[in-house]
Design a protein around this motif. Structure first.
Motif, mmCIF file in Angstrom:
data_model
loop_
_atom_site.group_PDB
_atom_site.id
_atom_site.type_symbol
_atom_site.label_atom_id
_atom_site.label_comp_id
_atom_site.label_asym_id
_atom_site.label_seq_id
_atom_site.Cartn_x
_atom_site.Cartn_y
_atom_site.Cartn_z
ATOM 1 N N GLY A 15 0.985 -1.368 0.042
ATOM 2 C CA GLY A 15 0.121 0.016 0.017
ATOM 3 C C GLY A 15 0.808 1.320 0.088
ATOM 4 O O GLY A 15 1.996 1.231 -0.485
ATOM 5 N N MET A 16 0.250 2.113 0.610
ATOM 6 C CA MET A 16 0.983 3.597 0.551
ATOM 7 C C MET A 16 1.304 3.899 2.013
ATOM 8 O O MET A 16 0.736 3.444 3.066
ATOM 9 C CB MET A 16 0.256 4.693 -0.095
ATOM 10 C CG MET A 16 -0.087 4.348 -1.607
ATOM 11 S SD MET A 16 -1.293 5.333 -2.359
ATOM 12 C CE MET A 16 -0.090 6.919 -2.774
ATOM 13 N N SER A 17 2.421 4.907 2.124
ATOM 14 C CA SER A 17 2.747 5.212 3.525
ATOM 15 C C SER A 17 1.718 6.183 4.023
ATOM 16 O O SER A 17 0.977 6.718 2.946
ATOM 17 C CB SER A 17 4.045 5.717 3.719
ATOM 18 O OG SER A 17 4.321 6.998 3.007
ATOM 19 N N ARG A 18 1.633 6.333 5.239
ATOM 20 C CA ARG A 18 0.848 7.623 5.705
ATOM 21 C C ARG A 18 1.160 8.751 4.991
ATOM 22 O O ARG A 18 0.475 9.723 4.736
ATOM 23 C CB ARG A 18 0.899 7.691 7.231
ATOM 24 C CG ARG A 18 0.078 8.818 7.901
ATOM 25 C CD ARG A 18 0.410 9.021 9.498
ATOM 26 N NE ARG A 18 -0.220 10.046 10.066
ATOM 27 C CZ ARG A 18 -1.652 9.939 10.312
ATOM 28 N NH1 ARG A 18 -2.282 8.920 10.175
ATOM 29 N NH2 ARG A 18 -2.179 10.983 11.033
ATOM 30 N N GLU A 19 2.305 9.194 4.701
ATOM 31 C CA GLU A 19 2.935 10.618 4.334
ATOM 32 C C GLU A 19 2.537 10.468 2.887
ATOM 33 O O GLU A 19 2.081 11.507 2.432
ATOM 34 C CB GLU A 19 4.326 10.471 4.273
ATOM 35 C CG GLU A 19 4.970 10.573 5.763
ATOM 36 C CD GLU A 19 4.989 9.451 6.645
ATOM 37 O OE1 GLU A 19 4.910 8.425 6.177
ATOM 38 O OE2 GLU A 19 4.842 9.447 7.923
ATOM 39 N N GLU A 20 2.554 9.360 2.245
ATOM 40 C CA GLU A 20 2.224 9.368 0.821
ATOM 41 C C GLU A 20 0.673 9.625 0.594
ATOM 42 O O GLU A 20 -0.022 10.309 -0.363
ATOM 43 C CB GLU A 20 2.433 7.895 0.203
ATOM 44 C CG GLU A 20 3.943 7.656 -0.148
ATOM 45 C CD GLU A 20 4.056 6.248 -0.491
ATOM 46 O OE1 GLU A 20 5.259 5.968 -1.543
ATOM 47 O OE2 GLU A 20 3.705 5.467 -0.113
ATOM 48 N N LEU A 21 -0.028 8.987 1.702
ATOM 49 C CA LEU A 21 -1.569 9.082 1.475
ATOM 50 C C LEU A 21 -1.948 10.537 1.790
ATOM 51 O O LEU A 21 -2.966 11.157 1.194
ATOM 52 C CB LEU A 21 -2.349 8.155 2.467
ATOM 53 C CG LEU A 21 -2.212 6.771 2.150
ATOM 54 C CD1 LEU A 21 -2.400 5.907 3.567
ATOM 55 C CD2 LEU A 21 -3.114 6.517 1.028
ATOM 56 N N LEU A 22 -1.225 11.163 2.697
ATOM 57 C CA LEU A 22 -1.626 12.712 3.154
ATOM 58 C C LEU A 22 -1.266 13.611 2.240
ATOM 59 O O LEU A 22 -1.617 14.574 2.054
ATOM 60 C CB LEU A 22 -1.019 12.858 4.461
ATOM 61 C CG LEU A 22 -1.437 12.301 5.796
ATOM 62 C CD1 LEU A 22 -1.052 12.693 7.074
ATOM 63 C CD2 LEU A 22 -3.283 12.280 5.894
ATOM 64 N N ALA A 23 -0.228 13.106 1.292
ATOM 65 C CA ALA A 23 0.170 14.033 0.272
ATOM 66 C C ALA A 23 -0.440 13.912 -1.161
ATOM 67 O O ALA A 23 -0.208 14.606 -1.935
ATOM 68 C CB ALA A 23 1.676 13.670 -0.075
ATOM 69 N N LEU A 24 -1.538 13.126 -1.342
ATOM 70 C CA LEU A 24 -2.374 13.014 -2.409
ATOM 71 C C LEU A 24 -3.183 14.204 -2.706
ATOM 72 O O LEU A 24 -3.728 14.912 -1.582
ATOM 73 C CB LEU A 24 -3.299 11.656 -2.158
ATOM 74 C CG LEU A 24 -2.484 10.140 -2.121
ATOM 75 C CD1 LEU A 24 -3.715 9.350 -2.046
ATOM 76 C CD2 LEU A 24 -1.963 10.013 -3.582
ATOM 77 N N PRO A 25 -3.331 14.461 -4.092
ATOM 78 C CA PRO A 25 -4.287 15.504 -4.323
ATOM 79 C C PRO A 25 -5.877 15.200 -4.028
ATOM 80 O O PRO A 25 -5.863 14.208 -3.420
ATOM 81 C CB PRO A 25 -4.132 15.830 -5.976
ATOM 82 C CG PRO A 25 -3.644 14.279 -6.215
ATOM 83 C CD PRO A 25 -3.030 13.328 -5.083
ATOM 84 N N VAL A 26 -6.633 16.054 -4.161
ATOM 85 C CA VAL A 26 -7.855 16.105 -3.818
ATOM 86 C C VAL A 26 -8.807 14.861 -4.339
ATOM 87 O O VAL A 26 -9.460 14.250 -3.603
ATOM 88 C CB VAL A 26 -8.638 17.528 -4.274
ATOM 89 C CG1 VAL A 26 -10.131 17.371 -3.973
ATOM 90 C CG2 VAL A 26 -8.227 18.595 -3.330
ATOM 91 N N ALA A 27 -8.537 14.521 -5.686
ATOM 92 C CA ALA A 27 -8.859 13.218 -6.218
ATOM 93 C C ALA A 27 -7.820 12.605 -6.826
ATOM 94 O O ALA A 27 -7.003 13.329 -7.358
ATOM 95 C CB ALA A 27 -10.100 13.734 -7.269
ATOM 96 N N VAL A 28 -7.943 11.158 -7.067
ATOM 97 C CA VAL A 28 -6.695 10.427 -7.723
ATOM 98 C C VAL A 28 -7.533 9.422 -8.633
ATOM 99 O O VAL A 28 -8.673 9.180 -8.641
ATOM 100 C CB VAL A 28 -6.129 9.524 -6.569
ATOM 101 C CG1 VAL A 28 -5.307 10.241 -5.583
ATOM 102 C CG2 VAL A 28 -6.976 8.785 -5.674
ATOM 103 N N ASP A 29 -6.621 8.785 -9.469
ATOM 104 C CA ASP A 29 -7.219 8.179 -10.456
ATOM 105 C C ASP A 29 -7.444 6.622 -9.764
ATOM 106 O O ASP A 29 -7.029 6.410 -8.494
ATOM 107 C CB ASP A 29 -6.301 7.916 -11.513
ATOM 108 C CG ASP A 29 -4.958 7.506 -11.168
ATOM 109 O OD1 ASP A 29 -4.712 6.673 -10.025
ATOM 110 O OD2 ASP A 29 -3.857 7.769 -12.089
ATOM 111 N N LEU A 30 -8.260 5.668 -10.464
ATOM 112 C CA LEU A 30 -8.338 4.367 -9.761
ATOM 113 C C LEU A 30 -7.193 3.585 -9.466
ATOM 114 O O LEU A 30 -6.993 2.976 -8.201
ATOM 115 C CB LEU A 30 -9.279 3.585 -10.618
ATOM 116 C CG LEU A 30 -10.096 2.441 -9.815
ATOM 117 C CD1 LEU A 30 -10.828 2.972 -8.602
ATOM 118 C CD2 LEU A 30 -11.069 1.695 -10.941
#
Length: 85
Positions: free
Chosen positions: A9-24
């Motif tokens: 999966g993704m780390s907490r930091e990666e998840l929190l850095a995502l833009p408002v919407a992401v691709d599937l």
């Protein structure tokens, strides 16, 4: 012979850095769902969070992913800060 690394999966930091919407594909990675499974779930309206279909593209609201994964941020206090009892 090449070996495949296990899906992660993704780390907490990666998840929190995502833009408002992401691709599937990004949402699948965040939820550790395989690509085929993720698209099949989206087509069946069975994805773990709401999926938006925009033309041929699927998008997922990042805040929905954060809530599902327990990363939802507390709402910001309004002007003047939090109320004192």
């Amino acid at each position: 012979m090449a070996t495949q690394s296990p899906a992660r999966g993704m780390s907490r930091e990666e998840l929190l850095a995502l833009p408002v919407a992401v691709d599937l594909d990004t949402a699948n990675k965040a939820l550790t769902i395989g690509r085929s499974t993720g698209y099949a779930l989206a087509k069946q309206d069975a994805y773990p969070v709401k999926v938006l279909r925009l033309g041929n593209a699927y998008r997922v609201i990042t805040a929905d992913l954060h809530r599902l994964l327990g990363l939802a941020l507390e709402p910001a206090a309004g002007p003047g800060g939090p109320r004192q009892p």
